[in-house]
Scaffold this motif. Structure first.
Motif, PDB file in Angstrom:
ATOM      1  N   PRO A  76      -4.304   6.087  -1.873  1.00  0.00           N
ATOM      2  CA  PRO A  76      -3.505   4.888  -1.567  1.00  0.00           C
ATOM      3  C   PRO A  76      -3.968   3.684  -2.384  1.00  0.00           C
ATOM      4  CG  PRO A  76      -4.492   5.838   0.437  1.00  0.00           C
ATOM      5  CD  PRO A  76      -5.104   6.535  -0.728  1.00  0.00           C
ATOM      6  N   HIS A  77      -3.004   2.870  -2.824  1.00  0.00           N
ATOM      7  CA  HIS A  77      -3.337   1.681  -3.608  1.00  0.00           C
ATOM      8  C   HIS A  77      -2.317   0.584  -3.373  1.00  0.00           C
ATOM      9  CE1 HIS A  77      -1.009   4.558  -5.987  1.00  0.00           C
ATOM     10  NE2 HIS A  77      -0.417   3.517  -6.558  1.00  0.00           N
ATOM     11  N   SER A  78      -2.750  -0.651  -3.624  1.00  0.00           N
ATOM     12  CA  SER A  78      -1.865  -1.805  -3.451  1.00  0.00           C
ATOM     13  C   SER A  78      -2.299  -2.909  -4.396  1.00  0.00           C
ATOM     14  CB  SER A  78      -1.945  -2.315  -2.004  1.00  0.00           C
ATOM     15  OG  SER A  78      -3.241  -2.816  -1.746  1.00  0.00           O
ATOM     16  N   VAL A 114      -0.855  10.763 -11.287  1.00  0.00           N
ATOM     17  CA  VAL A 114      -1.890   9.737 -11.439  1.00  0.00           C
ATOM     18  C   VAL A 114      -1.279   8.430 -11.932  1.00  0.00           C
ATOM     19  CG1 VAL A 114      -3.633  11.490 -11.951  1.00  0.00           C
ATOM     20  CG2 VAL A 114      -2.507  10.312 -13.850  1.00  0.00           C
ATOM     21  N   GLN A 115      -1.996   7.359 -11.693  1.00  0.00           N
ATOM     22  CA  GLN A 115      -1.591   6.024 -12.132  1.00  0.00           C
ATOM     23  C   GLN A 115      -2.814   5.336 -12.745  1.00  0.00           C
ATOM     24  OE1 GLN A 115       0.706   3.944  -9.164  1.00  0.00           O
ATOM     25  NE2 GLN A 115       0.082   1.945  -9.935  1.00  0.00           N
ATOM     26  N   ILE A 116      -2.609   4.795 -13.948  1.00  0.00           N
ATOM     27  CA  ILE A 116      -3.692   4.139 -14.686  1.00  0.00           C
ATOM     28  C   ILE A 116      -3.230   2.721 -14.992  1.00  0.00           C
ATOM     29  CG2 ILE A 116      -5.053   4.161 -16.836  1.00  0.00           C
ATOM     30  CD1 ILE A 116      -4.178   7.223 -17.009  1.00  0.00           C
ATOM     31  N   LEU A 168       0.844  -1.200   0.000  1.00  0.00           N
ATOM     32  CA  LEU A 168       0.000   0.000   0.000  1.00  0.00           C
ATOM     33  C   LEU A 168       0.878   1.249   0.000  1.00  0.00           C
ATOM     34  CD1 LEU A 168      -3.090   0.739   0.307  1.00  0.00           C
ATOM     35  CD2 LEU A 168      -2.571   1.128   2.720  1.00  0.00           C
ATOM     36  N   HIS A 169       0.627   2.150  -0.937  1.00  0.00           N
ATOM     37  CA  HIS A 169       1.389   3.394  -0.997  1.00  0.00           C
ATOM     38  C   HIS A 169       0.540   4.453  -1.705  1.00  0.00           C
ATOM     39  CE1 HIS A 169       2.003   1.684  -4.976  1.00  0.00           C
ATOM     40  NE2 HIS A 169       2.378   2.877  -5.399  1.00  0.00           N
ATOM     41  N   ALA A 170       0.958   5.691  -1.629  1.00  0.00           N
ATOM     42  CA  ALA A 170       0.263   6.792  -2.308  1.00  0.00           C
ATOM     43  C   ALA A 170       1.327   7.737  -2.829  1.00  0.00           C
ATOM     44  CB  ALA A 170      -0.665   7.514  -1.343  1.00  0.00           C
ATOM     45  N   HIS A 171       1.012   8.499  -3.868  1.00  0.00           N
ATOM     46  CA  HIS A 171       2.004   9.423  -4.419  1.00  0.00           C
ATOM     47  C   HIS A 171       1.337  10.526  -5.221  1.00  0.00           C
ATOM     48  CE1 HIS A 171       1.382   6.933  -8.022  1.00  0.00           C
ATOM     49  NE2 HIS A 171       1.687   5.874  -7.298  1.00  0.00           N
ATOM     50  N   ARG A 172       2.141  11.540  -5.502  1.00  0.00           N
ATOM     51  CA  ARG A 172       1.749  12.616  -6.401  1.00  0.00           C
ATOM     52  C   ARG A 172       1.661  12.036  -7.819  1.00  0.00           C
ATOM     53  NH1 ARG A 172       4.385  14.492  -9.391  1.00  0.00           N
ATOM     54  NH2 ARG A 172       6.423  13.955  -8.631  1.00  0.00           N
ATOM     55  N   ILE A 224       0.398   3.061 -16.115  1.00  0.00           N
ATOM     56  CA  ILE A 224       0.860   4.323 -16.701  1.00  0.00           C
ATOM     57  C   ILE A 224       0.966   5.372 -15.607  1.00  0.00           C
ATOM     58  CG2 ILE A 224       0.267   6.165 -18.352  1.00  0.00           C
ATOM     59  CD1 ILE A 224      -1.191   2.890 -19.091  1.00  0.00           C
ATOM     60  N   PHE A 225       2.111   6.032 -15.544  1.00  0.00           N
ATOM     61  CA  PHE A 225       2.364   7.069 -14.537  1.00  0.00           C
ATOM     62  C   PHE A 225       2.507   8.413 -15.235  1.00  0.00           C
ATOM     63  CE2 PHE A 225       4.023   3.114 -12.873  1.00  0.00           C
ATOM     64  CZ  PHE A 225       3.566   3.088 -11.572  1.00  0.00           C
ATOM     65  N   ILE A 226       1.705   9.391 -14.821  1.00  0.00           N
ATOM     66  CA  ILE A 226       1.785  10.759 -15.347  1.00  0.00           C
ATOM     67  C   ILE A 226       1.773  11.718 -14.169  1.00  0.00           C
ATOM     68  CG2 ILE A 226       0.743  12.467 -16.874  1.00  0.00           C
ATOM     69  CD1 ILE A 226      -0.784  10.143 -18.240  1.00  0.00           C
TER      70      ILE A 226
HETATM   71 FE   LIG Z   1       1.547   3.662  -7.298  1.00  0.00          FE
END
Ligand SMILES: [Fe+2]
Ligand SMILES: [Fe+2]
Length: 234
Positions: A200-202, A166-168, A160-164, A216-218
């Motif tokens: 947060p996602h895992s 978006v993630q698709i 589990l983590h979170a960040h600045r 995909i990370f933007i």
């Molecule tokens: Fe992530």
């Protein structure tokens, strides 16, 4: 806003091309499209204000962007087209092809943030790497985005983590449990998830087969230029 796991709407835009549209309902109006192109089908030359990222998921087709053409083989290369740049796809392969396209409004942060120049169109895969815990990955690194291919082996956990940024995600093979915020889903082939900034996602593969997906990370997270070399602060 409950847009973590997105249901598609199927449409036929051109003769011989069936497209599942996944609207993410985010601030950039991102749409993920997974299309089956019949042999001989053509997505005729067009341009739009939105920017587009695309690749081949199975089979093979030919892509032209701004006058440059490349054969697109499944997971072997990736293109991007800036807003206003004409592009065309055609399936000359003699067999059906499945394609992935992501369209979104151009953002002020769509500038060169990696070593991949804004003037180049087609990306080759990076060298694969293995991470402790049963995670194998490689990337298509674009100028302001990155497409990560990941393989979660049986028992592998993406904690589990979170960040600045978006993630698709797009499911490819096998299945794993994907958690985003309060939502959780058995994530499978051609499922699409959206993890907005700071949500947060895992991921956990509780099955006994490998589970592969594209993520995909933007903006990019793993392949950014050193801070001093970036044209904007992130
Ligand atoms: Fe992530
Ligand atoms: Fe397009």
């Amino acid at each position: 806003m409950n847009n973590e796991f997105v249901r598609p709407v199927r449409k036929r835009l051109c003769e011989g091309i069936e497209t599942d549209f996944y609207e993410l309902n985010d601030s950039a109006h991102t749409v993920v499209m997974i299309s089956t192109m019949a042999p001989g089908a053509i997505a005729t030359a067009h341009e739009h204000d939105q920017t587009q990222i695309g690749l081949c998921l199975s089979g093979s087709f030919e892509m032209s962007v701004g006058g440059e053409t490349q054969r697109m083989d499944a997971l072997q290369n990736c293109y991007w087209a800036a807003g206003g740049v004409p592009h065309e796809g055609r399936n000359n392969s003699g067999a059906p092809a499945v394609t992935l396209d992501i369209k979104r409004d151009q953002q002020a942060t769509d500038v060169q943030l990696t070593a991949f120049p804004m003037s180049e169109i087609f990306m080759a895969p990076s060298r694969p790497k293995s991470i402790k815990g049963g995670l194998d990955l490689w990337f298509f690194v674009g100028p302001w985005f990155e497409v990560m291919f990941s393989n979660l082996s049986p028992g592998a956990l993406m904690p589990l983590h979170a960040h600045r940024g978006v993630q698709i995600g797009i499911g490819l093979t096998g299945s794993y449990t994907m958690e985003i915020g309060e939502a959780s889903q058995d994530f499978r082939k051609h499922d699409v998830y959206f993890a907005d900034e700071h949500v947060p996602h895992s991921g956990f593969n509780g099955t006994d087969t490998d589970a592969t997906s594209l993520n995909i990370f933007i903006p990019p997270r793993w392949n950014l230029l050193p801070i001093k070399e970036r044209p904007i602060a992130l």
